[in-house]
Design an enzyme around this catalytic site. Sequence first.
Site, mmCIF file in Angstrom:
data_model
loop_
_atom_site.group_PDB
_atom_site.id
_atom_site.type_symbol
_atom_site.label_atom_id
_atom_site.label_comp_id
_atom_site.label_asym_id
_atom_site.label_seq_id
_atom_site.Cartn_x
_atom_site.Cartn_y
_atom_site.Cartn_z
ATOM 1 N N HIS A 67 28.978 46.669 38.675
ATOM 2 C CA HIS A 67 29.453 46.513 39.550
ATOM 3 C C HIS A 67 29.374 44.574 39.984
ATOM 4 N N ASP A 96 56.819 25.088 41.982
ATOM 5 C CA ASP A 96 56.386 26.192 41.551
ATOM 6 C C ASP A 96 55.314 25.216 40.565
ATOM 7 N N TRP A 132 24.770 42.306 34.339
ATOM 8 C CA TRP A 132 25.416 41.443 34.038
ATOM 9 C C TRP A 132 25.749 40.271 33.273
ATOM 10 N N SER A 160 42.985 34.613 29.460
ATOM 11 C CA SER A 160 42.966 34.021 30.704
ATOM 12 C C SER A 160 42.599 33.196 31.562
ATOM 13 N N SER A 161 41.486 33.170 32.137
ATOM 14 C CA SER A 161 41.163 32.432 32.892
ATOM 15 C C SER A 161 40.916 30.658 32.399
ATOM 16 N N HIS A 244 25.361 29.490 34.533
ATOM 17 C CA HIS A 244 25.071 28.451 36.283
ATOM 18 C C HIS A 244 26.821 27.330 36.846
ATOM 19 N N GLU A 246 29.073 29.307 36.430
ATOM 20 C CA GLU A 246 30.520 29.872 37.182
ATOM 21 C C GLU A 246 29.979 30.397 37.910
ATOM 22 N N TYR A 248 29.180 28.076 40.479
ATOM 23 C CA TYR A 248 30.068 27.463 41.157
ATOM 24 C C TYR A 248 31.479 28.059 41.125
ATOM 25 N N SER A 259 37.004 23.887 54.494
ATOM 26 C CA SER A 259 37.153 22.579 54.307
ATOM 27 C C SER A 259 38.618 22.960 55.104
ATOM 28 N N HIS A 293 17.096 26.976 35.757
ATOM 29 C CA HIS A 293 16.138 27.446 36.602
ATOM 30 C C HIS A 293 16.495 28.491 36.463
ATOM 31 N N HIS A 294 17.310 29.881 36.105
ATOM 32 C CA HIS A 294 17.397 30.542 35.938
ATOM 33 C C HIS A 294 16.645 32.134 34.987
ATOM 34 N N THR A 319 25.471 18.450 48.406
ATOM 35 C CA THR A 319 26.034 20.534 49.115
ATOM 36 C C THR A 319 25.466 20.356 51.088
ATOM 37 N N LYS A 322 28.543 18.346 52.226
ATOM 38 C CA LYS A 322 29.442 19.303 52.537
ATOM 39 C C LYS A 322 29.253 20.127 53.557
ATOM 40 N N ARG A 441 15.086 43.761 40.937
ATOM 41 C CA ARG A 441 15.951 44.600 40.941
ATOM 42 C C ARG A 441 16.382 45.436 39.664
HETATM 43 C C1 HEA Z 1 31.043 38.139 44.301
HETATM 44 C C2 HEA Z 1 30.569 38.767 44.368
HETATM 45 C C3 HEA Z 1 29.720 40.258 44.518
HETATM 46 C C4 HEA Z 1 30.184 41.268 46.112
HETATM 47 C C5 HEA Z 1 31.167 40.583 46.477
HETATM 48 C C6 HEA Z 1 28.676 41.958 45.934
HETATM 49 C C7 HEA Z 1 28.612 43.144 46.563
HETATM 50 C C8 HEA Z 1 28.108 43.670 46.782
HETATM 51 N N1 HEA Z 1 26.803 43.648 46.471
HETATM 52 FE FE1 HEA Z 1 26.463 43.093 44.553
HETATM 53 N N2 HEA Z 1 26.058 42.671 42.968
HETATM 54 C C9 HEA Z 1 26.912 41.133 42.228
HETATM 55 C C10 HEA Z 1 27.702 40.058 42.734
HETATM 56 C C11 HEA Z 1 28.572 40.822 43.736
HETATM 57 N N3 HEA Z 1 28.028 41.679 45.035
HETATM 58 C C12 HEA Z 1 26.097 40.989 41.298
HETATM 59 C C13 HEA Z 1 26.196 39.554 40.177
HETATM 60 C C14 HEA Z 1 25.076 41.627 40.808
HETATM 61 C C15 HEA Z 1 24.134 41.303 39.618
HETATM 62 C C16 HEA Z 1 24.445 43.296 38.734
HETATM 63 C C17 HEA Z 1 23.023 42.702 37.839
HETATM 64 O O1 HEA Z 1 22.404 42.981 37.876
HETATM 65 O O2 HEA Z 1 23.495 42.862 36.871
HETATM 66 C C18 HEA Z 1 24.650 42.507 42.421
HETATM 67 C C19 HEA Z 1 23.916 43.373 42.147
HETATM 68 C C20 HEA Z 1 23.827 44.121 43.499
HETATM 69 C C21 HEA Z 1 22.563 44.482 43.645
HETATM 70 C C22 HEA Z 1 21.146 45.000 43.450
HETATM 71 C C23 HEA Z 1 21.853 46.283 42.314
HETATM 72 C C24 HEA Z 1 20.124 46.103 41.175
HETATM 73 O O3 HEA Z 1 19.289 45.447 40.947
HETATM 74 O O4 HEA Z 1 20.085 47.059 40.925
HETATM 75 C C25 HEA Z 1 22.884 45.790 44.587
HETATM 76 C C26 HEA Z 1 22.009 45.837 45.736
HETATM 77 O O5 HEA Z 1 22.326 46.547 47.217
HETATM 78 C C27 HEA Z 1 24.583 45.285 45.481
HETATM 79 C C28 HEA Z 1 25.184 45.512 46.367
HETATM 80 C C29 HEA Z 1 26.456 44.675 47.441
HETATM 81 C C30 HEA Z 1 27.103 45.540 48.058
HETATM 82 C C31 HEA Z 1 26.254 46.371 49.046
HETATM 83 C C32 HEA Z 1 28.155 44.910 48.240
HETATM 84 C C33 HEA Z 1 29.097 44.470 49.414
HETATM 85 O O6 HEA Z 1 29.201 43.369 49.910
HETATM 86 C C34 HEA Z 1 29.938 45.700 48.830
HETATM 87 C C35 HEA Z 1 31.342 45.566 49.876
HETATM 88 C C36 HEA Z 1 32.247 46.322 49.251
HETATM 89 C C37 HEA Z 1 32.360 47.446 49.524
HETATM 90 C C38 HEA Z 1 32.048 48.503 49.596
HETATM 91 C C39 HEA Z 1 34.719 48.251 49.297
HETATM 92 C C40 HEA Z 1 35.102 48.545 49.986
HETATM 93 C C41 HEA Z 1 35.146 50.393 51.132
HETATM 94 C C42 HEA Z 1 35.064 51.216 50.030
HETATM 95 C C43 HEA Z 1 35.775 51.309 48.205
HETATM 96 C C44 HEA Z 1 35.005 52.427 50.384
HETATM 97 C C45 HEA Z 1 33.995 53.368 50.220
HETATM 98 C C46 HEA Z 1 33.065 52.902 51.614
HETATM 99 C C47 HEA Z 1 32.398 53.655 51.581
HETATM 100 C C48 HEA Z 1 32.030 55.303 51.421
HETATM 101 C C49 HEA Z 1 31.116 53.490 52.629
HETATM 102 N N4 HEA Z 1 24.611 43.774 44.653
HETATM 103 C C1 HEA Z 2 28.258 31.190 44.569
HETATM 104 C C2 HEA Z 2 26.857 31.308 43.606
HETATM 105 C C3 HEA Z 2 25.898 30.779 44.130
HETATM 106 C C4 HEA Z 2 25.877 29.860 44.545
HETATM 107 C C5 HEA Z 2 26.372 27.949 45.287
HETATM 108 C C6 HEA Z 2 24.055 29.483 44.394
HETATM 109 C C7 HEA Z 2 23.515 27.929 44.463
HETATM 110 C C8 HEA Z 2 22.454 27.732 44.529
HETATM 111 N N1 HEA Z 2 21.641 28.428 43.755
HETATM 112 FE FE1 HEA Z 2 22.355 30.401 42.885
HETATM 113 N N2 HEA Z 2 22.399 31.961 41.586
HETATM 114 C C9 HEA Z 2 23.783 32.722 42.125
HETATM 115 C C10 HEA Z 2 24.905 32.798 42.604
HETATM 116 C C11 HEA Z 2 24.402 31.395 43.368
HETATM 117 N N3 HEA Z 2 23.333 30.199 43.825
HETATM 118 C C12 HEA Z 2 23.499 33.902 40.998
HETATM 119 C C13 HEA Z 2 24.613 35.434 41.143
HETATM 120 C C14 HEA Z 2 22.378 33.870 40.878
HETATM 121 C C15 HEA Z 2 21.817 35.177 39.790
HETATM 122 C C16 HEA Z 2 21.970 35.357 39.178
HETATM 123 C C17 HEA Z 2 21.426 36.713 38.657
HETATM 124 O O1 HEA Z 2 19.727 36.386 37.441
HETATM 125 O O2 HEA Z 2 22.077 38.067 37.918
HETATM 126 C C18 HEA Z 2 22.307 32.797 40.952
HETATM 127 C C19 HEA Z 2 20.095 32.834 41.104
HETATM 128 C C20 HEA Z 2 19.359 31.435 41.385
HETATM 129 C C21 HEA Z 2 18.493 30.637 40.787
HETATM 130 C C22 HEA Z 2 17.416 31.861 39.366
HETATM 131 C C23 HEA Z 2 16.386 32.661 40.781
HETATM 132 C C24 HEA Z 2 15.287 33.776 38.999
HETATM 133 O O3 HEA Z 2 16.143 34.170 38.873
HETATM 134 O O4 HEA Z 2 14.410 33.856 39.198
HETATM 135 C C25 HEA Z 2 18.428 29.677 41.325
HETATM 136 C C26 HEA Z 2 16.817 29.225 40.650
HETATM 137 O O5 HEA Z 2 16.475 27.606 40.913
HETATM 138 C C27 HEA Z 2 19.290 29.073 42.188
HETATM 139 C C28 HEA Z 2 19.459 28.182 42.494
HETATM 140 C C29 HEA Z 2 20.673 27.716 43.643
HETATM 141 C C30 HEA Z 2 20.032 26.344 44.092
HETATM 142 C C31 HEA Z 2 19.738 25.494 44.636
HETATM 143 C C32 HEA Z 2 22.152 26.218 44.905
HETATM 144 C C33 HEA Z 2 22.385 25.136 45.887
HETATM 145 O O6 HEA Z 2 23.694 24.953 45.003
HETATM 146 C C34 HEA Z 2 22.066 25.591 46.602
HETATM 147 C C35 HEA Z 2 22.602 24.451 47.748
HETATM 148 C C36 HEA Z 2 22.518 24.787 49.006
HETATM 149 C C37 HEA Z 2 21.776 24.541 50.458
HETATM 150 C C38 HEA Z 2 20.345 23.553 49.806
HETATM 151 C C39 HEA Z 2 21.971 24.147 51.584
HETATM 152 C C40 HEA Z 2 23.098 23.145 52.035
HETATM 153 C C41 HEA Z 2 21.965 22.054 52.545
HETATM 154 C C42 HEA Z 2 21.543 21.708 53.408
HETATM 155 C C43 HEA Z 2 21.576 21.794 54.830
HETATM 156 C C44 HEA Z 2 20.905 19.741 53.158
HETATM 157 C C45 HEA Z 2 19.503 19.818 53.068
HETATM 158 C C46 HEA Z 2 18.854 21.194 52.380
HETATM 159 C C47 HEA Z 2 17.256 20.791 52.017
HETATM 160 C C48 HEA Z 2 17.358 19.015 51.767
HETATM 161 C C49 HEA Z 2 16.856 21.878 51.835
HETATM 162 N N4 HEA Z 2 19.762 30.457 42.099
HETATM 163 CU CU LIG Z 3 22.354 28.974 38.366
#
Ligand code: HEA
Ligand code: HEA
Ligand SMILES: [Cu+2]
Lengths: 517, 388, 300
Positions: A67, A96, A132, A160-161, A244, A246, A248, A259, A293-294, A319, A322, A441
């Site tokens: 997933h 293009d 993942w 590809s990327s 990380h 990634e 962003y 925007s 921070h992870h 952020t 923005k 999790r």
């Molecule tokens: C951008 C990325 C993205 C997106 C879009 C989503 C979308 C969703 N994620 Fe995501 N999720 C991740 C990125 C994302 N996730 C990542 C990176 C992890 C961590 C993995 C890891 O731990 O290694 C994670 C882990 C994660 C967990 C934790 C699993 C665990 O720790 O064991 C869960 C649990 O609820 C969850 C739920 C969902 C759900 C319900 C959606 C929903 O938004 C999805 C909705 C979409 C559909 C459902 C598809 C459309 C419909 C059909 C195909 C028809 C069938 C429909 C029905 C039967 C109702 N995700």
């Molecule tokens: C689109 C993807 C995305 C984005 C944009 C962010 C944004 C941020 N993330 Fe997140 N993050 C993930 C995707 C993302 N993260 C994923 C996938 C994981 C889990 C990976 C895994 O383990 O599987 C993760 C996990 C993760 C962790 C690790 C947690 C853990 O495993 O213990 C941390 C810790 O610092 C963190 C921090 C942040 C911070 C500080 C931002 C900041 O960029 C947020 C900044 C935005 C705001 C703060 C809001 C707007 C600001 C204001 C309105 C201004 C005023 C606000 C203040 C003064 C507070 N993220």
């Molecule tokens: Cu991070």
Amino acid sequence: MAHGPAKGIRRWLFATNHKDIGTMYLWFSFTMFLLGGFFAMVVRAELFEPGMQIVRPEFFNQMTTMHGLIMVFGAIMPVFVGLANWMIPMMIGAPDMALPRMNNLSFWILPFGFTLLASTLFMEGGAPNFGWTFYAPLSTTYAPPTVNFFIFGIHIIGASSIMGSINIIATILNLRAPGMTLMKMPLFAWTWLITAFLLIAVMPVLAGAVTMMLMDINFGTSFFDAAGGGDPVLFQHIFWFFGHPEVYIIIIPAFGVISAIIPTFSRKPLFGYSSMVYATAAIAFLSFIVWAHHMFTVGMPIAGELYFMYATLLIAVPTGVKVFNWVSTMFRGAITFETPMLFAIAFVVLFTLGGFTGVMLAIAPADIQYHDSYFVVAHFHYVMVAGALFSSTAAVYYWLPKWCGRMYNETMGKVHFWVSFIGFNITFFPQHFLGLAGMPRRYADYSLQFADWNMVSSIGAFIYGASQLLFLYNVIATIVAGRKVSDPKIWEGAEGLEWTLPTPAPYHTFSTPPAVK
Amino acid sequence: MVSRAKRLVRGGICALALAPLMHALAAAPAAENSGGWGLLNMPEGVTSVSREIHDIHMVVFWICVWIGVLVFGVMFYSMFAHRKSRGHKPATFHESTTVELVWTIIPALILIVMAFPATRTLKELYDTSEADLDIKVTGYQWKWRYDYLGTDVGYMSELATTQASVYGQAPKTQFYLEEVTEPVVIPVGKKVRFLITGADVIHSWWVPELGVKRDAIPGFVNETWALAKEPGIYRGRCAELCGKDHAFMPIVVNAVPEEEFNTWLAAKQADAAALRELTEKTFTLEELMAKGDEVYGRSCASCHGASGEGIPGAFPALKGSAIAQGPVADHLDIVVNGKPGTAMQAFGAQLSEVDLAAVITYERNAWGNKTEDNIVQPADVFQFKQER
Amino acid sequence: MASESNYYVPESSWFPVVTATAMGLLAVGGGLAVQGRTGLPLLVGLALLAVVLFCWFSTVIDENMKGLPGAQLKRSYVIGMGWFIFSEVMFFAAFFGALFYVRVLAVPWLGGEGDKAMTNELLWQGFEAQWPVMQTPDQVVGGSKFVAPHENMGFPGWDRFLGWLPLWNTVILLTSSWTVHIAHHALKHANRARFNLFLGITVALGLTFIGVQYVEYHEAYVEMGLTLQSGIYGTTFFMLTGFHGFHVCMGTFMLAIQLIRGLKGHFKPDDQFGFEASSWYWHFVDVVWVGLFIFVYVLG
Ligand code: HEA
Ligand code: HEA
Ligand SMILES: [Cu+2]
Ligand code: CUA
């Protein structure tokens, strides 16, 4: 040059047209989204109540892993590349993409890569089951044999990327219409320029990480084995140096989309264009220096913890700029609420919420409690689903009429929005509670005190998932039989070169460069 | 005022979550296992570190709530007041260096304010000096081992919930997936240093109430500490994905008054001595089979299956296995020393001689397995270990 | 900035999708091959890749000779090559990063430095941190999975200075960077003979480097007991020098192609992208070597 598309399958297999390639990217990504979403449904169904009902724990881990992998690499990254392909040439007055054949190659690698990845589900030992983030040694010494396919799959997907990014950079730097200076470029092009830079910088690092795994698994090296003088934590450093930036990579193009949409439906120019550009660049820069921070619980020396905490907190500043700019754009506008705008507004609210939990996670001592709990899962679904996914949904509604010359069904769009919005929050808001109360999790089963919120979350997930089928239906219905539109400027408040082209957009974009004042 | 603000934000975000959230903020952490709805916030815990963490968590939370109220307040106001349908005419302003500077600087200041208490707590959390007691914690797939350094007390702590209960063939009791064969015991009011490591993959030792989560990295020892202020049973879990049974290796900490702890430790020391004696005893096949059945179910069944069928592609079947029906030495070797580079661990350090003898004997006789020398005695195991 | 009124957009093409197929085969084949199942798909993939890339590049060269692409497309090629090299830099950065991490942090920690005293005491008692690691932690506690070499590649002292192969390799590569530069210069001034000569020398130097590297590896495996399996020193040594060596092969191959093209009379003083791209690549490979020489050999 040829005037129209080639006939039949050759149009797609041999495509060099940015619109055709963009279309393929978009459909591919939606397919992957359905697949990844289906895996999420399996996860949520198993977590519906305590006890193992549907799958076995080893399969559950495969579902979680696949997933995450499919959503990140297969759904979200390609959807933005698809949008870039379609829109960037139109936005900057180019004919293009700069390197059309390489563009085709970047796309066609993906079906091979993901077919390989998904087919591991049917192989002996099963699909990747190490998350993942594939931490060693679970992903090396203790991995199923299919890990080798996973590694090579990541290699070609990464290639590809990189090629896709090189193309986008070359297009933006080299193919702008006369007079289109960098600081006049639409923000979507800017955000992609920066994203492409991030991609080229970090995808090779990911390739390095999986290569080290490959060597440790098959050739007896000891990168991640203390017995030979290596360190499992080294893997995490390398992974997060990629990982990380990634996240962003996933959100920055979304910033570009938002925007574009908010000014259109506020009928008011974007507030603070140049600070938007600088803020995006600042976020990109900071993203390289915060990776650990992870890893607040791996036992880094305290100096490292403190540094990474401070650096991470800083990201909230650009952020925030923005978010404030978007709100100021809406302030004193003349706002209407078509579907793209609804998704964009939801983006601003929910992404900011996810940002707030991000800041909470960045507080190192508090992360001792949050880390690897459902609080983190809630955080990243707020930024990735309500952030990246909502924004790409908004983008499709926003540009679809331009692409195919037909208007989507607004009522259905609004229904899709509300069901998504509510379903999303029912799914992921309770996960904050679960995490704080102590549910880790990647758990296939949990103790009884977590039962109620898990059930709520699962119900929300089913609602949210079902609403995506409505989206699929709406898009297909539009393309096949939507109301025809021909006004170049579909939306009253829209500005930019893409809205000067006829609707539907011609097969070849600008055969002579437009003049930009 | 505060509650109005809360309502504003939450109302905008998720009407459904409103009521429980208010409840969470108002109520103290719910009593252990009192149903699902009550557990909404981080527990305050029973150590100074856990309490400080909780306080920081609340402060940062409220700061975020207030920023949210402000930002979304402005946004919702525009959405209401500046909509086209109300005939609002758009303004054309699009920049202002002053406000942009202001909203860069103010958040930066807020973040600095947050960083101070966080730094202080982190320093405290890292100060493992002058501990009264050292416990080595080792994560195994999928159980924990606790060794009290400086004594010969050391034992495995495994999930006590049965497979039947997990798979719905038996009811789920109160401490479903939160009960272990033997908890780790610590004295109240003493600074206990935990030396955490992993034997195979990375695990993470997490006990929320102690404010402790630290990864168990194979090949490295991480240090952390806790000083429990109140006696009680604190339940935690493995927090790092460690393979199939990641969700099935809970942690139970029993914090007891110091005298009680000393008594317990003395008793454990005596047990260890008694076990050494048992090693010399000769057992009957029945005795070994009964004991072996139990050990097998606890330590081996998770991989090799309840009736030795294994999991194709991942874990070999022991039913009909060449090793389990071959020479005793090979069988002893794989169980005692494991097979490096695979999930098959070295059980020599985890199980007593008696347990090892029992489980090997069991494997050589159960599920239709047939062998010449079908009985292995603890003394044989002991000798095998010596020879190595 | 775009000013041409006629953009060049290539016709649809079968090269990319076949290249993608070849890469897919490589991925599947790689997975099968490392598991020792079958090497066939890998070989087929490689062959297909070679064929299609040959056709692809020939076409591009043809187009170029016909003057189809304008200045703008050529600029795109330049940008593309530049960023591709940047991506390669980052790939090496990952391995250099790994080297620094183990040298500065992991190995000292295993030896009990920093706050990791208990790591040494409880798990690796007797292991002493040193670089190169001449006795692995595994060996110290009686294991045999990773056995360190009895000799390493570090600076052998001034007395054996002249027999130190890495030194010679450094000389060779630095010289080749210079010769390729001369060749470039010659081409710009339309001095074809000089161009061919110096490009020829460059290719020869590249081949010599590969030869010396081979000798060095042989020595390491046979005489020093330095292998991929000999712990983190062997791991980092072979991975860094190995990937570098692979890039030298690629670079030499690219330059050889340019040499052939030069002999066939391709390139003009103001139009020589194929050669320039290869030479940038070569300079990049050279710079990486300097990094290797310092961090893997001199300070090793
Ligand atoms: C951008 C990325 C993205 C997106 C879009 C989503 C979308 C969703 N994620 Fe995501 N999720 C991740 C990125 C994302 N996730 C990542 C990176 C992890 C961590 C993995 C890891 O731990 O290694 C994670 C882990 C994660 C967990 C934790 C699993 C665990 O720790 O064991 C869960 C649990 O609820 C969850 C739920 C969902 C759900 C319900 C959606 C929903 O938004 C999805 C909705 C979409 C559909 C459902 C598809 C459309 C419909 C059909 C195909 C028809 C069938 C429909 C029905 C039967 C109702 N995700
Ligand atoms: C689109 C993807 C995305 C984005 C944009 C962010 C944004 C941020 N993330 Fe997140 N993050 C993930 C995707 C993302 N993260 C994923 C996938 C994981 C889990 C990976 C895994 O383990 O599987 C993760 C996990 C993760 C962790 C690790 C947690 C853990 O495993 O213990 C941390 C810790 O610092 C963190 C921090 C942040 C911070 C500080 C931002 C900041 O960029 C947020 C900044 C935005 C705001 C703060 C809001 C707007 C600001 C204001 C309105 C201004 C005023 C606000 C203040 C003064 C507070 N993220
Ligand atoms: Cu991070
Ligand atoms: Cu042990 Cu998760």
